[in-house]
Motif scaffolding. Structure first.
Motif, short mmCIF file in Angstrom:
data_model
loop_
_atom_site.label_atom_id
_atom_site.label_comp_id
_atom_site.label_asym_id
_atom_site.label_seq_id
_atom_site.Cartn_x
_atom_site.Cartn_y
_atom_site.Cartn_z
N SER A 61 37.62 64.54 53.97
CA SER A 61 37.12 64.16 55.43
C SER A 61 36.26 62.98 55.29
O SER A 61 36.11 62.65 56.56
CB SER A 61 36.47 65.61 55.64
OG SER A 61 37.10 66.62 55.59
N TRP B 97 39.24 74.49 61.22
CA TRP B 97 37.97 73.70 61.30
C TRP B 97 37.33 73.81 60.03
O TRP B 97 36.95 74.91 59.59
CB TRP B 97 37.23 74.14 62.35
CG TRP B 97 36.11 73.13 62.65
CD1 TRP B 97 36.44 71.88 63.00
CD2 TRP B 97 34.96 73.34 62.83
NE1 TRP B 97 35.20 71.29 63.32
CE2 TRP B 97 34.16 72.28 63.22
CE3 TRP B 97 33.93 74.53 62.77
CZ2 TRP B 97 32.68 72.12 63.41
CZ3 TRP B 97 32.67 74.55 63.22
CH2 TRP B 97 32.12 73.30 63.30
N GLU B 98 37.31 72.76 59.04
CA GLU B 98 36.78 72.85 57.92
C GLU B 98 35.45 72.04 57.67
O GLU B 98 35.70 70.72 57.78
CB GLU B 98 37.77 72.35 56.68
CG GLU B 98 39.22 72.91 56.97
CD GLU B 98 40.29 71.88 57.09
OE1 GLU B 98 41.44 72.22 57.13
OE2 GLU B 98 39.93 70.69 57.21
N ASP C 97 42.58 59.33 49.87
CA ASP C 97 44.03 59.21 49.73
C ASP C 97 44.27 57.90 50.17
O ASP C 97 45.27 57.28 50.29
CB ASP C 97 44.78 60.31 50.78
CG ASP C 97 45.02 61.52 49.79
OD1 ASP C 97 44.67 61.56 48.48
OD2 ASP C 97 44.99 62.49 50.29
N HIS D 235 38.84 64.34 61.16
CA HIS D 235 38.22 64.40 59.80
C HIS D 235 38.05 65.88 59.27
O HIS D 235 38.21 65.94 58.05
CB HIS D 235 36.84 63.83 59.72
CG HIS D 235 36.98 62.14 59.64
ND1 HIS D 235 37.65 61.33 58.86
CD2 HIS D 235 36.89 61.31 61.03
CE1 HIS D 235 37.30 60.23 59.27
NE2 HIS D 235 36.81 60.14 60.44
N HIS D 236 37.70 66.89 60.03
CA HIS D 236 37.47 68.12 59.71
C HIS D 236 38.40 69.08 60.66
O HIS D 236 38.33 70.14 60.26
CB HIS D 236 35.99 68.47 60.11
CG HIS D 236 34.88 67.62 59.27
ND1 HIS D 236 34.57 68.09 58.20
CD2 HIS D 236 34.60 66.42 59.63
CE1 HIS D 236 33.83 66.87 57.69
NE2 HIS D 236 33.64 65.97 58.67
N PRO E 25 48.33 61.63 53.75
CA PRO E 25 47.23 62.26 53.77
C PRO E 25 46.96 63.27 54.79
O PRO E 25 46.03 64.15 54.69
CB PRO E 25 46.18 60.95 54.00
CG PRO E 25 46.99 60.11 53.50
CD PRO E 25 48.34 60.22 53.74
N LYS F 141 43.66 72.73 51.99
CA LYS F 141 42.43 72.98 51.96
C LYS F 141 41.96 74.53 52.03
O LYS F 141 40.97 74.71 51.45
CB LYS F 141 41.66 72.18 53.18
CG LYS F 141 40.20 71.87 52.59
CD LYS F 141 39.93 70.57 53.65
CE LYS F 141 38.52 70.10 53.07
NZ LYS F 141 37.93 68.86 53.75
N ARG G 40 50.62 71.83 57.95
CA ARG G 40 49.42 71.38 58.42
C ARG G 40 49.45 69.85 58.99
O ARG G 40 49.89 69.09 58.30
CB ARG G 40 48.53 71.43 57.47
CG ARG G 40 47.04 71.14 57.64
CD ARG G 40 46.20 71.27 56.19
NE ARG G 40 44.81 70.85 56.70
CZ ARG G 40 44.20 69.75 55.90
NH1 ARG G 40 45.00 68.86 55.21
NH2 ARG G 40 42.95 69.49 55.97
N LYS H 33 46.52 67.12 60.14
CA LYS H 33 45.38 66.70 60.30
C LYS H 33 45.07 65.89 61.39
O LYS H 33 45.44 64.75 61.54
CB LYS H 33 44.73 65.94 59.06
CG LYS H 33 43.38 66.50 58.32
CD LYS H 33 43.18 65.85 57.10
CE LYS H 33 41.83 64.64 57.39
NZ LYS H 33 41.80 64.00 56.31
N GLU I 13 35.84 68.08 47.49
CA GLU I 13 36.97 68.20 48.22
C GLU I 13 36.68 67.49 49.55
O GLU I 13 37.41 66.99 50.02
CB GLU I 13 37.48 69.66 48.24
CG GLU I 13 39.13 69.60 48.40
CD GLU I 13 39.62 70.95 48.39
OE1 GLU I 13 39.79 71.39 47.29
OE2 GLU I 13 40.02 71.70 49.39
#
Lengths: 296, 182
Positions: free
Chosen positions: B83, A243-244, B88, A213-214, A175, A44, A208, A210, B78
């Motif tokens: 998110s 943190w995206e 996926d 969610h972010h 994922p 990401k 990475r 996850k 994306e």
């Protein structure tokens, strides 16, 4: 007896008819065009934490980078607020097309200016066929603006240039989980000291995971095969949280690497990773993404 | 007794195995969704939606890949996949429905309700969708609009972005069907 047989047969035929009427959704699910599906968002961010990831920005995207490292000096008493020292790298990255990204930046503490090209060679495919890996080529050139302490060293413009080549290879396993291996070649035009190698080999490992969610947890490690001889160096390590959200990506990390340009932090990290003052660096990268080109 | 049974049997066999000319399909169905807030308008289009209708039973099925939604901003696309909708893990959104009181022989436009389960983000909800059905000499066009609540499909928005993303998303669709040949 005969009736019973007929009854079963009838049931079977009714059953067949029923099964057939059920498959409207299945019918169209078979009609999907057989197109390759590329893995999305392996990392990401264009940096895993301190080093580059396989990600490149899409065409027309401009990224503003502000990368900071904060640390304390080992001196027992200092007058500084929060942190004794800080270094910032301010940079820009632009997606010329979906595969090629161009970037440049300057760092305050060590006075290194850098420019790089990143090319996405192969993208991982998640359906059948295609590549199991994403591969990105990275090449940077950095200029050390500060003069060296070694008065015997040649120190013209050309001597201050360094080049880093990465072969970034990553795979999104699930994922939530991605892993990257990056063989690295670093070449300095002048090694400053004769004993030091001019060309160094390193291998980077990054991951990475996850967790929301972010939010993701990231880690990176760079092993140097032939370290510098004249100074004590340690392999760079980072542990961080990304943190995206929206157009902003924030990356926080704990690391022993003070520098932010590849050739400097991979081969010239002089502190080991521990929690002592002078060794522990708190890092904070802020990225803002501007869409200069929009779809439609 | 057995003779009638045999006749019934043959009839059922015939009816269940006879080629279906009553099915119509589209592979370029259009679905758009909108999120209107005072802060930001978000719009995404998907032009690769698959749908099939069976006029013999007045049934409809719709299936689409979530990743084929195109957003104005690349990064939004994306985020949407990674998110929010988690494409996926849940690559498709599907709908199966029955068109209520529909007479396929009427030429022109009629408005009918389609009832059935809608699956997005791995969660299935029964919905009723008001649809305009246009019949032009054997070709059918279905179009309409409906709203869904993102909460119903367990799509979570971080507090920071709550003002940017509407709680109710309006969805519009247009499918132009052609006779289906296997």
């Amino acid at each position: 007896m005969k009736n019973k047989k007929l009854f079963f047969l009838l049931c079977f035929v009714f059953g067949m008819a029923f099964v057939q009427s059920q498959d409207l959704l299945e019918t169209i699910n078979k009609e999907y065009p057989n197109e390759p599906l590329k893995a999305q968002a392996t990392f990401k961010t264009t940096r895993i934490s301190i080093g580059h990831s396989v990600e490149t920005r899409k065409q027309g995207l401009l990224e503003f980078h502000v990368m900071n490292r904060f640390w304390n000096t080992p001196a027992p008493r200092t007058q500084s607020f929060v942190a004794d020292r800080m270094s910032s790298r301010i940079g820009l990255e632009y997606g010329i097309n979906d595969k090629l990204t161009l970037g440049a930046g300057g760092t305050t503490w060590d006075g290194i200016f850098d420019g790089f090209l990143k090319y996405r060679l192969v993208q991982q495919q998640i359906n059948k066929g295609g590549s199991p890996l994403s591969i990105t080529l990275f090449q940077n050139m950095s200029y050390r603006s500060k003069a060296t302490d070694n008065i015997y060293a040649f120190d013209s413009f050309g001597d201050r240039l360094s080049f880093t080549s990465h072969l970034l290879m990553a795979r999104k396993f699930t994922p939530n989980f991605s892993l990257q291996v990056s063989p690295t070649l670093i070449h300095r035009n002048s090694a400053l000291f004769e004993e030091d190698p001019q060309t160094q080999f390193a291998i980077g490992l990054g991951g990475r995971y996850k967790i929301g969610h972010h939010v993701s947890i990231v880690s990176e490690y760079y092993y140097v095969a032939n370290p510098l001889e004249t100074i004590n160096t340690y392999n760079a390590f980072a542990l961080g949280v990304n943190w995206e959200v929206g157009d902003i990506i924030l990356q926080f990390q704990l690391t022993n690497a003070r520098a932010m340009v590849e050739d400097a932090f991979i081969t010239k990290t002089r502190t080991n990773f521990n929690f002592n003052d002078g060794n522990l660096h708190f890092g904070f990268n802020a990225t803002y993404i501007l869409h200069l080109k929009r779809n439609k | 007794m057995s003779k009638t049974c045999t006749i019934i049997l043959i009839f059922i066999l015939y009816s269940s195995l006879s080629p279906r000319t009553e099915q119509y399909i589209t592979k370029q169905g259009k679905i758009s969704f909108f999120s209107y807030t005072t802060v930001e308008d978000i719009k995404a289009d998907n032009n690769q939606v698959l749908s099939i209708i069976d006029l013999a039973k007045n049934e409809i099925a719709v299936s689409m890949l979530m990743r084929t939604f195109v957003f104005e901003k690349e990064l939004m696309q994306e985020h949407f996949n990674e998110s929010y909708i988690e494409s996926d893990i849940y690559p498709k959104a599907t709908f199966e429905g029955i068109i209520q009181d529909f007479d396929s022989s009427i030429v022109g436009t009629q408005t009918k309700v389609i009832k059935g389960p809608l699956t997005i983000h791995g969660i299935t909800k029964n919905v009723e969708i008001k649809t305009d059905i246009e019949n032009t000499l054997g070709n059918y066009i279905l179009s309409g609009e409906f709203d869904i609540s993102i909460e119903d499909f367990d799509i979570k928005v971080p507090a920071l972005l709550a003002p940017n993303i509407a709680k109710t998303i309006s969805i519009s669709f247009k499918f132009e069907y052609l006779p289906y040949e296997k």
